[in-house]
Design a protein around this motif. Sequence first.
Motif, mmCIF file in Angstrom:
data_model
loop_
_atom_site.group_PDB
_atom_site.id
_atom_site.type_symbol
_atom_site.label_atom_id
_atom_site.label_comp_id
_atom_site.label_asym_id
_atom_site.label_seq_id
_atom_site.Cartn_x
_atom_site.Cartn_y
_atom_site.Cartn_z
ATOM 1 N N ARG A 35 0.764 -1.127 -0.026
ATOM 2 C CA ARG A 35 -0.025 0.036 0.086
ATOM 3 C C ARG A 35 0.918 1.176 -0.074
ATOM 4 O O ARG A 35 0.678 2.219 -0.647
ATOM 5 C CB ARG A 35 -0.990 0.104 1.294
ATOM 6 N N ARG A 40 -1.920 1.249 -3.549
ATOM 7 C CA ARG A 40 -3.323 0.511 -3.589
ATOM 8 C C ARG A 40 -3.406 -0.755 -2.903
ATOM 9 O O ARG A 40 -2.222 -1.314 -2.345
ATOM 10 C CB ARG A 40 -3.370 0.176 -5.244
ATOM 11 N N PHE A 41 -4.440 -0.997 -2.482
ATOM 12 C CA PHE A 41 -4.649 -2.330 -1.857
ATOM 13 C C PHE A 41 -4.627 -3.756 -2.446
ATOM 14 O O PHE A 41 -5.726 -3.375 -3.427
ATOM 15 C CB PHE A 41 -5.615 -1.938 -0.719
ATOM 16 N N LYS A 130 -4.261 -2.888 10.596
ATOM 17 C CA LYS A 130 -5.838 -3.290 10.403
ATOM 18 C C LYS A 130 -6.671 -2.323 11.287
ATOM 19 O O LYS A 130 -7.562 -2.868 12.043
ATOM 20 C CB LYS A 130 -5.766 -4.709 10.738
ATOM 21 N N ASP A 132 -8.669 -0.508 10.663
ATOM 22 C CA ASP A 132 -9.982 -0.205 9.856
ATOM 23 C C ASP A 132 -11.038 -1.356 10.399
ATOM 24 O O ASP A 132 -12.121 -1.234 10.373
ATOM 25 C CB ASP A 132 -10.207 -0.526 8.294
ATOM 26 N N SER A 160 -3.894 1.185 8.494
ATOM 27 C CA SER A 160 -4.716 0.107 7.662
ATOM 28 C C SER A 160 -4.184 0.043 6.433
ATOM 29 O O SER A 160 -4.191 1.007 5.586
ATOM 30 C CB SER A 160 -5.986 0.980 7.731
ATOM 31 N N LYS A 162 -5.681 -1.551 4.350
ATOM 32 C CA LYS A 162 -6.853 -1.806 3.361
ATOM 33 C C LYS A 162 -7.350 -0.125 2.955
ATOM 34 O O LYS A 162 -7.431 0.166 1.754
ATOM 35 C CB LYS A 162 -8.032 -2.502 4.010
ATOM 36 N N THR A 163 -7.449 0.608 3.930
ATOM 37 C CA THR A 163 -7.916 1.846 3.552
ATOM 38 C C THR A 163 -6.817 2.975 3.333
ATOM 39 O O THR A 163 -6.869 4.210 2.799
ATOM 40 C CB THR A 163 -8.761 2.516 4.768
ATOM 41 N N ILE A 165 -5.096 4.391 5.545
ATOM 42 C CA ILE A 165 -4.723 5.229 6.616
ATOM 43 C C ILE A 165 -3.048 4.943 7.389
ATOM 44 O O ILE A 165 -2.634 3.856 7.701
ATOM 45 C CB ILE A 165 -5.606 5.045 7.999
#
Length: 219
Positions: A35, A40-41, A130, A132, A160, A162-163, A165
Amino acid sequence: MSQNESDLNTNKSDYSFKMIVIGDAGVGKSCLTGRAIKERFEGEYSPTVGFEFLTFTTIIENKIVKLQIWDTCGQEAYRSIITNFYRNASLAMMVYAINSKESFVHINQWLKEVKIQSHPDIKIILIGNKCDLNEEREVTYEEANNFKEENQVVYFEETSAKTGINAKEVFTECARLLYNERNKYKARANNSNCDSSANNISASKGRRSENNRNKGVCC
């Protein structure tokens, strides 16, 4: 695109540092580095086998700083291999998942391993990934921050993959920590050289004065 941004797309750098990413399997180490670097995830990451080598480049005080990142696997079967990557590392990033108390408890083992296998001056940071999944949280921010304070870990943050952050931000902070430490080391070395030169000059003057006295010369 600015000149500095253009420089990031080349292989040039002013400073380069080696860092390792460690932690239990499944905490999202590869997703986090991916990321930060690719912005990008990629949720379909398969478990890292052995290690993965990546680079992260940023600009600190108009200097291009490159991190050579050794993203290691967390499986116990590969632990003997991982210890080889501690050598010459300037920074170790320990990662746990905020929704896994077990992965946080194991940080004690990872910290012990770093201190045994690495250079005494290695910088150690703690990352709770994580974030999120806050509704599934098993490790509080305060708990992890207390661990950081009690174990002389230089930096702690939650992320995170995924997001996104804080994903890129923590690697930028790694670069900043190492860049600043390198400047401090350089300053100490310069001061030491200055002190040594001053002592040599003083000693030389003392010897000349002694020689002059022995010759009956007025100083």
